[in-house]
Design an enzyme around this catalytic site. Structure first.
Site, PDB file in Angstrom:
ATOM      1  N   GLY A 199     -34.561  24.052 -22.853  1.00 46.44           N
ATOM      2  CA  GLY A 199     -33.759  25.032 -23.595  1.00 46.44           C
ATOM      3  C   GLY A 199     -34.649  26.039 -24.298  1.00 46.44           C
ATOM      4  N   ASN A 200     -34.078  26.808 -25.204  1.00 46.61           N
ATOM      5  CA  ASN A 200     -34.893  27.719 -26.016  1.00 46.61           C
ATOM      6  C   ASN A 200     -34.284  27.867 -27.402  1.00 46.61           C
ATOM      7  OD1 ASN A 200     -32.987  30.002 -25.928  1.00 46.61           O
ATOM      8  ND2 ASN A 200     -33.507  30.019 -23.755  1.00 46.61           N
ATOM      9  N   ARG A 201     -34.899  28.681 -28.242  1.00 49.68           N
ATOM     10  CA  ARG A 201     -34.519  28.702 -29.659  1.00 49.68           C
ATOM     11  C   ARG A 201     -33.353  29.635 -29.992  1.00 49.68           C
ATOM     12  NH1 ARG A 201     -39.315  30.196 -33.121  1.00 49.68           N
ATOM     13  NH2 ARG A 201     -37.810  29.795 -34.772  1.00 49.68           N
ATOM     14  N   SER A 202     -32.772  30.263 -28.998  1.00 54.11           N
ATOM     15  CA  SER A 202     -31.678  31.200 -29.290  1.00 54.11           C
ATOM     16  C   SER A 202     -30.501  30.466 -29.944  1.00 54.11           C
ATOM     17  CB  SER A 202     -31.213  31.857 -27.985  1.00 54.11           C
ATOM     18  OG  SER A 202     -30.044  32.601 -28.228  1.00 54.11           O
ATOM     19  N   ALA A 266     -30.549  34.601 -24.036  1.00 50.87           N
ATOM     20  CA  ALA A 266     -31.956  34.267 -23.778  1.00 50.87           C
ATOM     21  C   ALA A 266     -31.962  33.339 -22.574  1.00 50.87           C
ATOM     22  CB  ALA A 266     -32.547  33.580 -24.995  1.00 50.87           C
TER      23      ALA A 266
END
Ligand code: CTP
Length: 394
Positions: A199-202, A266
């Site tokens: 995943g990512n931090r968005s 993102a």
């Protein structure tokens, strides 16, 4: 506030609007007070509360409240209140306030599905919208009884998004009415095995803020919702898409009829080459090899497949500077490479932009023209982006 069972949710709506820094005067109808009493509203708002214009007549409240307001929010707006307002009746403090307000008026209808779909209500809503009132479509779901359908008052945090967006736009008008705006927001989750993903931090906040801003300007809004940790604004149609492939499929389908697509999501550039049916087990090795393959670039694909001028395509470039250039230089290169119509460039870093309520950006408008948006709320930034979008819609 009108007299419907959803009035019980209005106490939380009031709290949410106060949390935005607004001073709120509560104006219930007489029937609204049958559901939640004046004592509750006075205590929560810190002001006297009445439905009647014969109270405190010396202060001329039936004119003053409307004249002095920056925004009038009606939640819930019942079928009866929509009808009275569309005819300009003025038999209580709220309907008088609606007739004297110079500011934008936002209504959140809540009623049974039959009432919402009745020809009389449809006509009243159309009249109010023609007059510039923002009437936000209700949610679908469980109603007062056992039945369900369109007519639910959206959740307080969903309403607060629209109020915040409306307050963030000076001289708000319904300048996107009749337009279909698609916004992608949040991060992606690319599966690694049955229990893990990349995943990512968005947080999804910027995408939600854009969706809320578009609703506040009267647009029909569809959100391609990735992995988010914030609530979705009221009046937004949602399609969930957690991977780059899913986002591409949704965006392609929506591109056929959309006026604008804003890619704030993102999206992971890579995904696992293979997706095992079983969990990846821990081994004695100190490293784990993962083979990743390229994901499709959704924005670039939309640009390549576009026929004619629509939809207008807006990209985001979240950049950090490095040895090869500043964050802005990287964003300008990305704008060139992706070929979209507008790009919102913003600097990111360990503590910048992700999950925060504020953002800063430079709008890349094409032909070397730029517009700086200094640090501000994500909703205000969204309104500035939509100002640039509206200028390009003919
Ligand atoms: N984007 C996209 N599809 C992808 C990756 C990004 O549509 N697979 C979109 C984003 O939604 C955004 C823009 O492209 O509007 C730029 O995204 P960003 O992550 O900043 O750039 P990348 O193209 O991924 O390039 P890089 O990560 O190398 O900076």
């Amino acid at each position: 506030m009108g007299g419907g069972i959803a009035a019980y949710k209005a106490a939380e709506v009031l709290r949410r609007i106060q949390a935005l820094g607004a001073d709120v005067t509560v104006v219930p109808t007489r029937t609204a007070l049958e559901f939640v009493g004046a004592a509750t509203w006075s205590a929560l708002s810190g002001r006297p509360v009445t439905a009647d214009f014969f109270d405190n007549v010396h202060e001329v409240p039936h004119v003053r409240i409307g004249q002095q307001a920056d925004l009038v929010v009606v939640a819930p707006a019942t079928a009866n209140l929509l009808a009275k307002s569309s005819y300009g009746l003025a038999d209580d403090l709220l309907t008088n306030t609606l007739l004297t307000a110079h500011c934008p008026v936002v209504m959140f209808p809540a009623m049974h599905t039959e009432m919402w779909e009745h020809a009389a209500t449809r006509a009243n809503v159309a009249t109010l919208r023609d007059r510039g009132v923002l009437v936000v479509d209700p949610d679908s779901g469980r109603l007062t009884g056992a039945d369900s359908g369109p007519g639910r008052l959206p959740e307080p945090e969903a309403i607060a998004w629209i109020v915040q967006a409306a307050l963030a736009k000076p001289n708000l008008t319904q300048d996107m009415r009749g337009r279909h705006i698609v916004v992608s927001g949040g991060g992606t989750r690319e599966r690694l095995d049955p229990v893990r993903h990349i995943g990512n931090r968005s947080s999804g906040k910027q995408g939600m803020a854009l969706a809320a801003a578009a609703v506040s300007r009267g647009a029909r809004v569809t959100l391609i919702r990735g992995d988010v940790d914030v609530p979705t604004p009221a009046g937004v149609d949602v399609v969930d898409a957690l991977t780059a492939d899913e986002m591409l499929a949704c965006a392609r389908e929506l591109a056929v009829a959309a006026d604008v697509i804003i890619m704030a999501a993102a999206i992971a550039d890579f995904r696992a080459e293979t997706l095992p049916d079983a969990k990846i087990k821990k081994t004695d090795s100190s490293t784990l090899d993962l083979n990743l393959v390229h994901n499709p670039d959704v924005l670039a694909t939309l640009v390549a497949e576009r026929q004619g001028k629509a939809p207008l395509l807006v990209g985001f470039a979240a950049e950090t500077g490095d040895d090869s250039g500043t964050w802005l230089e990287h964003a300008e290169q990305k704008f060139e490479k992706k070929g979209c119509d507008l790009m919102v460039a913003n600097p990111v870093g360990h503590d910048r932009a992700f999950g925060t309520d504020t953002n800063e950006a430079v709008l890349l408008l094409g032909g070397g023209v730029t517009e700086e948006i200094p640090g501000t709320s994500k909703v205000e930034l969204s309104q500035r982006v939509l100002d640039a979008v509206v200028e390009r819609l003919v």
